[in-house]
Motif scaffolding. Structure first.
Motif, PDB file in Angstrom:
ATOM      1  N   ALA A  81      -8.563   2.792   0.177  1.00  0.00           N
ATOM      2  CA  ALA A  81      -7.105   2.808   0.162  1.00  0.00           C
ATOM      3  C   ALA A  81      -6.604   2.892   1.593  1.00  0.00           C
ATOM      4  O   ALA A  81      -7.288   3.407   2.481  1.00  0.00           O
ATOM      5  CB  ALA A  81      -6.576   3.987  -0.648  1.00  0.00           C
ATOM      6  N   SER A  82      -5.405   2.388   1.805  1.00  0.00           N
ATOM      7  CA  SER A  82      -4.794   2.443   3.131  1.00  0.00           C
ATOM      8  C   SER A  82      -3.299   2.609   2.985  1.00  0.00           C
ATOM      9  O   SER A  82      -2.716   2.330   1.930  1.00  0.00           O
ATOM     10  CB  SER A  82      -5.110   1.174   3.934  1.00  0.00           C
ATOM     11  OG  SER A  82      -4.664   0.020   3.239  1.00  0.00           O
ATOM     12  N   GLY A  83      -2.671   3.091   4.045  1.00  0.00           N
ATOM     13  CA  GLY A  83      -1.229   3.295   4.023  1.00  0.00           C
ATOM     14  C   GLY A  83      -0.797   4.071   5.238  1.00  0.00           C
ATOM     15  O   GLY A  83      -1.436   4.030   6.282  1.00  0.00           O
ATOM     16  N   ARG A  84       0.292   4.809   5.082  1.00  0.00           N
ATOM     17  CA  ARG A  84       0.822   5.608   6.179  1.00  0.00           C
ATOM     18  C   ARG A  84       1.242   6.970   5.627  1.00  0.00           C
ATOM     19  O   ARG A  84       1.819   7.057   4.550  1.00  0.00           O
ATOM     20  CB  ARG A  84       2.022   4.910   6.832  1.00  0.00           C
ATOM     21  CG  ARG A  84       2.512   5.581   8.104  1.00  0.00           C
ATOM     22  CD  ARG A  84       3.605   4.738   8.761  1.00  0.00           C
ATOM     23  NE  ARG A  84       3.096   3.410   9.126  1.00  0.00           N
ATOM     24  CZ  ARG A  84       2.440   3.140  10.253  1.00  0.00           C
ATOM     25  NH1 ARG A  84       2.216   4.103  11.134  1.00  0.00           N
ATOM     26  NH2 ARG A  84       2.028   1.920  10.518  1.00  0.00           N
ATOM     27  N   MET A  85       0.935   8.024   6.387  1.00  0.00           N
ATOM     28  CA  MET A  85       1.286   9.352   5.952  1.00  0.00           C
ATOM     29  C   MET A  85       2.781   9.573   6.045  1.00  0.00           C
ATOM     30  O   MET A  85       3.404   9.301   7.075  1.00  0.00           O
ATOM     31  CB  MET A  85       0.564  10.397   6.815  1.00  0.00           C
ATOM     32  CG  MET A  85      -0.917  10.522   6.534  1.00  0.00           C
ATOM     33  SD  MET A  85      -1.246  11.060   4.834  1.00  0.00           S
ATOM     34  CE  MET A  85      -0.443  12.649   4.827  1.00  0.00           C
ATOM     35  N   GLY A  86       3.391  10.059   4.957  1.00  0.00           N
ATOM     36  CA  GLY A  86       4.780  10.479   4.972  1.00  0.00           C
ATOM     37  C   GLY A  86       4.878  11.938   5.374  1.00  0.00           C
ATOM     38  O   GLY A  86       3.883  12.584   5.680  1.00  0.00           O
ATOM     39  N   THR A  87       6.071  12.486   5.339  1.00  0.00           N
ATOM     40  CA  THR A  87       6.232  13.882   5.727  1.00  0.00           C
ATOM     41  C   THR A  87       5.673  14.838   4.687  1.00  0.00           C
ATOM     42  O   THR A  87       5.266  15.951   5.021  1.00  0.00           O
ATOM     43  CB  THR A  87       7.725  14.201   5.942  1.00  0.00           C
ATOM     44  OG1 THR A  87       8.446  13.869   4.745  1.00  0.00           O
ATOM     45  CG2 THR A  87       8.275  13.411   7.114  1.00  0.00           C
ATOM     46  N   ALA A  88       5.647  14.425   3.423  1.00  0.00           N
ATOM     47  CA  ALA A  88       5.176  15.322   2.364  1.00  0.00           C
ATOM     48  C   ALA A  88       4.000  14.764   1.588  1.00  0.00           C
ATOM     49  O   ALA A  88       3.287  15.512   0.927  1.00  0.00           O
ATOM     50  CB  ALA A  88       6.332  15.632   1.394  1.00  0.00           C
ATOM     51  N   LYS A  89       3.791  13.443   1.656  1.00  0.00           N
ATOM     52  CA  LYS A  89       2.703  12.852   0.891  1.00  0.00           C
ATOM     53  C   LYS A  89       2.353  11.493   1.484  1.00  0.00           C
ATOM     54  O   LYS A  89       3.136  10.911   2.237  1.00  0.00           O
ATOM     55  CB  LYS A  89       3.086  12.693  -0.576  1.00  0.00           C
ATOM     56  CG  LYS A  89       4.252  11.750  -0.814  1.00  0.00           C
ATOM     57  CD  LYS A  89       4.587  11.636  -2.299  1.00  0.00           C
ATOM     58  CE  LYS A  89       5.729  10.664  -2.534  1.00  0.00           C
ATOM     59  NZ  LYS A  89       6.058  10.542  -3.974  1.00  0.00           N
ATOM     60  N   PRO A  90       1.187  10.952   1.149  1.00  0.00           N
ATOM     61  CA  PRO A  90       0.822   9.615   1.616  1.00  0.00           C
ATOM     62  C   PRO A  90       1.715   8.548   0.988  1.00  0.00           C
ATOM     63  O   PRO A  90       2.165   8.694  -0.148  1.00  0.00           O
ATOM     64  CB  PRO A  90      -0.634   9.455   1.161  1.00  0.00           C
ATOM     65  CG  PRO A  90      -1.102  10.826   0.828  1.00  0.00           C
ATOM     66  CD  PRO A  90       0.102  11.568   0.371  1.00  0.00           C
ATOM     67  N   MET A  91       1.925   7.482   1.722  1.00  0.00           N
ATOM     68  CA  MET A  91       2.644   6.315   1.209  1.00  0.00           C
ATOM     69  C   MET A  91       1.658   5.143   1.245  1.00  0.00           C
ATOM     70  O   MET A  91       1.560   4.432   2.246  1.00  0.00           O
ATOM     71  CB  MET A  91       3.881   6.029   2.053  1.00  0.00           C
ATOM     72  CG  MET A  91       4.910   7.153   2.055  1.00  0.00           C
ATOM     73  SD  MET A  91       5.558   7.495   0.393  1.00  0.00           S
ATOM     74  CE  MET A  91       6.461   5.983   0.079  1.00  0.00           C
ATOM     75  N   PRO A  92       0.906   4.932   0.167  1.00  0.00           N
ATOM     76  CA  PRO A  92      -0.119   3.886   0.175  1.00  0.00           C
ATOM     77  C   PRO A  92       0.487   2.493   0.164  1.00  0.00           C
ATOM     78  O   PRO A  92       1.592   2.267  -0.347  1.00  0.00           O
ATOM     79  CB  PRO A  92      -0.898   4.147  -1.117  1.00  0.00           C
ATOM     80  CG  PRO A  92       0.081   4.837  -2.020  1.00  0.00           C
ATOM     81  CD  PRO A  92       0.944   5.670  -1.109  1.00  0.00           C
ATOM     82  N   VAL A 108     -10.725  -3.916  -9.087  1.00  0.00           N
ATOM     83  CA  VAL A 108      -9.295  -3.654  -9.207  1.00  0.00           C
ATOM     84  C   VAL A 108      -8.687  -3.750  -7.821  1.00  0.00           C
ATOM     85  O   VAL A 108      -9.249  -3.214  -6.853  1.00  0.00           O
ATOM     86  CB  VAL A 108      -9.006  -2.254  -9.793  1.00  0.00           C
ATOM     87  CG1 VAL A 108      -7.494  -2.014  -9.873  1.00  0.00           C
ATOM     88  CG2 VAL A 108      -9.646  -2.085 -11.162  1.00  0.00           C
ATOM     89  N   GLN A 109      -7.561  -4.432  -7.709  1.00  0.00           N
ATOM     90  CA  GLN A 109      -6.824  -4.500  -6.456  1.00  0.00           C
ATOM     91  C   GLN A 109      -5.350  -4.238  -6.744  1.00  0.00           C
ATOM     92  O   GLN A 109      -4.799  -4.780  -7.720  1.00  0.00           O
ATOM     93  CB  GLN A 109      -6.994  -5.859  -5.789  1.00  0.00           C
ATOM     94  CG  GLN A 109      -8.407  -6.105  -5.263  1.00  0.00           C
ATOM     95  CD  GLN A 109      -8.517  -7.416  -4.505  1.00  0.00           C
ATOM     96  OE1 GLN A 109      -7.999  -8.437  -4.935  1.00  0.00           O
ATOM     97  NE2 GLN A 109      -9.196  -7.381  -3.371  1.00  0.00           N
ATOM     98  N   MET A 110      -4.733  -3.410  -5.918  1.00  0.00           N
ATOM     99  CA  MET A 110      -3.310  -3.108  -6.095  1.00  0.00           C
ATOM    100  C   MET A 110      -2.590  -3.197  -4.753  1.00  0.00           C
ATOM    101  O   MET A 110      -3.139  -2.831  -3.716  1.00  0.00           O
ATOM    102  CB  MET A 110      -3.109  -1.707  -6.683  1.00  0.00           C
ATOM    103  CG  MET A 110      -3.637  -1.535  -8.092  1.00  0.00           C
ATOM    104  SD  MET A 110      -3.010  -0.034  -8.934  1.00  0.00           S
ATOM    105  CE  MET A 110      -3.568   1.269  -7.830  1.00  0.00           C
ATOM    106  N   VAL A 111      -1.363  -3.667  -4.806  1.00  0.00           N
ATOM    107  CA  VAL A 111      -0.451  -3.647  -3.668  1.00  0.00           C
ATOM    108  C   VAL A 111       0.676  -2.684  -4.019  1.00  0.00           C
ATOM    109  O   VAL A 111       1.213  -2.710  -5.130  1.00  0.00           O
ATOM    110  CB  VAL A 111       0.111  -5.050  -3.370  1.00  0.00           C
ATOM    111  CG1 VAL A 111       1.077  -4.992  -2.180  1.00  0.00           C
ATOM    112  CG2 VAL A 111      -1.020  -6.034  -3.094  1.00  0.00           C
ATOM    113  N   ILE A 112       1.021  -1.816  -3.069  1.00  0.00           N
ATOM    114  CA  ILE A 112       1.979  -0.743  -3.325  1.00  0.00           C
ATOM    115  C   ILE A 112       3.015  -0.735  -2.211  1.00  0.00           C
ATOM    116  O   ILE A 112       2.679  -0.914  -1.035  1.00  0.00           O
ATOM    117  CB  ILE A 112       1.266   0.619  -3.384  1.00  0.00           C
ATOM    118  CG1 ILE A 112       0.042   0.533  -4.306  1.00  0.00           C
ATOM    119  CG2 ILE A 112       2.209   1.728  -3.855  1.00  0.00           C
ATOM    120  CD1 ILE A 112      -0.944   1.654  -4.131  1.00  0.00           C
ATOM    121  N   ALA A 113       4.272  -0.521  -2.577  1.00  0.00           N
ATOM    122  CA  ALA A 113       5.338  -0.440  -1.579  1.00  0.00           C
ATOM    123  C   ALA A 113       6.321   0.639  -1.998  1.00  0.00           C
ATOM    124  O   ALA A 113       6.836   0.616  -3.122  1.00  0.00           O
ATOM    125  CB  ALA A 113       6.059  -1.785  -1.442  1.00  0.00           C
TER     126      ALA A 113
END
Length: 278
Positions: A81-92, A108-113
Motif C-alpha cells: 500500500a502507498s499514500g500520504r500520512m494525514g494529521t490523524a490517519k493515513p490517506m492511501p 486485488v488492486q484498488m485505487v483510493i482518493a
C-alpha cells in the motif's frame, strides 16, 4: 486452507495493520513474526514500512502458511500500500494483493482518493452468491485498505503506552468486503522479542461485517461472535507509535497466535521465510 482459517487470517492481517508502526517524521521499521495454530508452527509473516519526510509512505506485508497445514493446503501472499500520512490517519492512494493458496491465485488492486475507493480489480472475479450482502457505493467511502491500516499515528504529546491507544474503530474495505475492527483497552502486559522486551498495552478486538459477506456462513457467524481476539502493542523506538508484538485470534480449529520475534529499525526485512532468523 480451511475456509474458517482464511477468514481468521484475514481479520488477523487487519489487526496487525490496525496498530503497526507509523513513523514520526521519516524513517523505516520492520517486524518479523512467527505463526502458530493450536500451539503448532504454521508459518511466518513480515512487515516492512517506510515514511518519507514529506509524509509519503509505502508498506509491504508478506506471509507464508505451511507447517502442519501443508498436509491440507499451503499458501503465501504479499500486499503493498502507498499514500500520504494525514494529521490523524493515513490517506492511501493504492493497494495491491497477490495471494496464492494451493494451486489458486487471486490478485486485488484498488485505487483510493480522499478515503473513497475509485477503482477495484479482482482476478478472478468473485463468484456470484445470492446470499452475499451487496457492497454499496457508500460502503466504499470513508474507508482504509487493510495494509494502510498499519500506519497509525499516536496524536498528542502525552504517553503513548496508555489505554487510549486502544480507542480505535477501523473502517476497512479489502476489495470484496467492508467490515469494522473495533479495538478496546484490556490490560497492560509484558512481551519479549529481539529488539524489544518490556511493557505492552493489550487491546481486545471485535470484528463486525458490514457488506460483501455471506451472513449465514458458519465462519462469518463465528468471527462476528468471536471474543477471543487480542493484540499486544509495544513502542517503536524514536517514534510516537505502537507496533503489534503479539496477536491472538480464536479460530474454530484452535488459537492462532502471531508473535513478533524481531523488531528492526531501518527496514529491509520483508521475507517471511526469515521470520525466525536471529
Amino acid at each position: 486452507m480451511p475456509p474458517s482459517l482464511v477468514r481468521c487470517l484475514a481479520v488477523t492481517a487487519v489487526l496487525i495493520g490496525a496498530t503497526a508502526p507509523a513513523l514520526a517524521g521519516s524513517g523505516a521499521v520492520a517486524i518479523r513474526y512467527a505463526m502458530t495454530l493450536a500451539g503448532l508452527p504454521i508459518g511466518a509473516a513480515a512487515l516492512d514500512a517506510s515514511v518519507a519526510g514529506n509524509g509519503a509512505y509505502r508498506i509491504k506485508v508478506s506471509a507464508r502458511v505451511g507447517g502442519i497445514l501443508s498436509l491440507v493446503s499451503d499458501g503465501k501472499g504479499a500486499a503493498t500500500a502507498s499514500g500520504r500520512m494525514g494529521t490523524a490517519k493515513p490517506m492511501p492512494t493504492g493497494y495491491a494483493l497477490n495471494n496464492i493458496s494451493g494451486n489458486k491465485q487471486q490478485t486485488v488492486q484498488m485505487v483510493i482518493a480522499d478515503g473513497a475507493i475509485t477503482d477495484v480489480a479482482i482476478n478472478p472475479d468473485l463468484r456470484y452468491r445470492s446470499d452475499r450482502v451487496p457492497v454499496t457505493e457508500a460502503d466504499k467511502r470513508g474507508v482504509i485498505d487493510p495494509v494502510s491500516a498499519m500506519l497509525m499515528p499516536v496524536a498528542g504529546g502525552g504517553e503513548t503506552m496508555a489505554p487510549a491507544a486502544c480507542d480505535r474503530t477501523l473502517a476497512v474495505f479489502d476489495g470484496a468486503q467492508r467490515f469494522d475492527i473495533k479495538l478496546a483497552y484490556s490490560r497492560m502486559d509484558q512481551v519479549a522479542s529481539k529488539g524489544y522486551s518490556g511493557q505492552a498495552v493489550v487491546c481486545s478486538a471485535r470484528y463486525t461485517p458490514i457488506s460483501g459477506h455471506r451472513p449465514d456462513r458458519e465462519q462469518t457467524k463465528f468471527m462476528a461472535a468471536n471474543r477471543d481476539m487480542e493484540v499486544w502493542l509495544a513502542p517503536v523506538a524514536g517514534t510516537r507509535v505502537l507496533a503489534p508484538a503479539r496477536i491472538v485470534v480464536g479460530t474454530q480449529i484452535g488459537r492462532l497466535v502471531i508473535a513478533a520475534t524481531r523488531f528492526a529499525q531501518g527496514g529491509g526485512i520483508a521475507d517471511p521465510t526469515e521470520a525466525n532468523a536471529n
